[in-house]
Design a protein around this motif. Structure first.
Motif: not given
Length: 245
Positions: A43, A96, A109, A113, A116, A122, A125-126, A138, A140
């Motif tokens: 994403t 989203r 992601s 982040s 989301q 995040t 969601s993942l 992730i 971040d």
């Protein structure tokens, strides 16, 4: 100026729109157990460089999701240029709103982040994009410690400490398999590229109505970086796998 346009101007030309390197991206893929046949969804895939690196090195297939049309076009070209157009594709939409037809093996992601609303959202969601044995990666921002000056911390309310990220992963039933951290030289290279992009834009847009905004943006991000960010802000890729406890 809209956020999407600002991102395209400041980071659109970067191969990887984060303070990391191809070697570190490959290390994250290895820690995630990527291999031929692994299906990956990313994403906020930007120009598709991360998926392309994993496609070339590990033989993955998958999908990138990106809302900026210019980035979607670059991602498609990245996949074609890497000879991966038959295995990697991009969907131009808000991440989203995406719902997979079937779960993926790995959901990613990297530096996205904000879509989301932070690391925790995040991760949630993942997890909805992978099967029960799926892995999560992730990348971040995070605080280097819990002793960040309040005037700076307030500017980044969604940023967690590394220890808070570990706790968030565990609460979700995951173990952290690896952390691949940005080094000082990665940060300098990434931030400098943004400044150069802004300066280039200013040099070619002397009469643009957003010129004053862009000058203010450049001053602000440099003040943040030299005043606080270099000392207190960290960035890392966290590879998370189903927990064994």
């Amino acid at each position: 100026m809209e956020d999407r346009e600002l991102v395209s101007i400041t980071q659109g030309a970067l191969a990887i729109m984060n303070p990391t390197t191809p070697a570190k991206v490959l290390a994250a893929g290895k820690a995630a157990g990527l291999g031929r046949g692994t299906r990956v969804v990313e994403t906020g895939c930007g120009n598709g460089t991360i998926l392309a690196l994993w496609g070339q090195e590990y033989g993955i297939s998958g999908l990138g999701i990106e809302s900026r049309e210019d980035a979607c076009n670059r991602a498609e070209e990245t996949f074609r240029a890497a000879g991966l157009g038959d295995r990697l594709s991009v969907r131009c939409m808000d991440a989203r709103d995406y719902a997979p037809d079937e779960p993926f093996d790995c959901a990613v992601s990297i530096g996205a982040s904000h879509i989301q609303g932070g690391f925790s959202a995040t991760l949630d969601s993942l997890l909805g994009l992978v099967h029960d044995e799926g892995t999560i990666v992730i990348g971040d921002r995070c605080w280097r410690s819990d002793r960040v000056p309040p005037e700076f911390a307030r500017e980044w309310p969604d940023v967690l400490t590394g220890y808070e990220i570990l706790g968030t992963a565990r609460e979700a039933g995951l173990d952290v398999a690896a952390v691949i951290r940005a080094g000082p030289e990665d940060w300098d290279r990434y931030e400098s590229a943004i400044w150069q992009a802004v300066l280039s834009w200013l040099g070619s847009h002397s009469d643009h109505p957003d010129r004053d905004f862009m000058v203010g943006y450049l001053r602000r991000v440099q003040d943040e970086y030299f005043g606080y960010g270099r000392e207190y802000m960290d960035w890392a890729m966290y590879v998370m796998v189903p927990g064994f406890w």
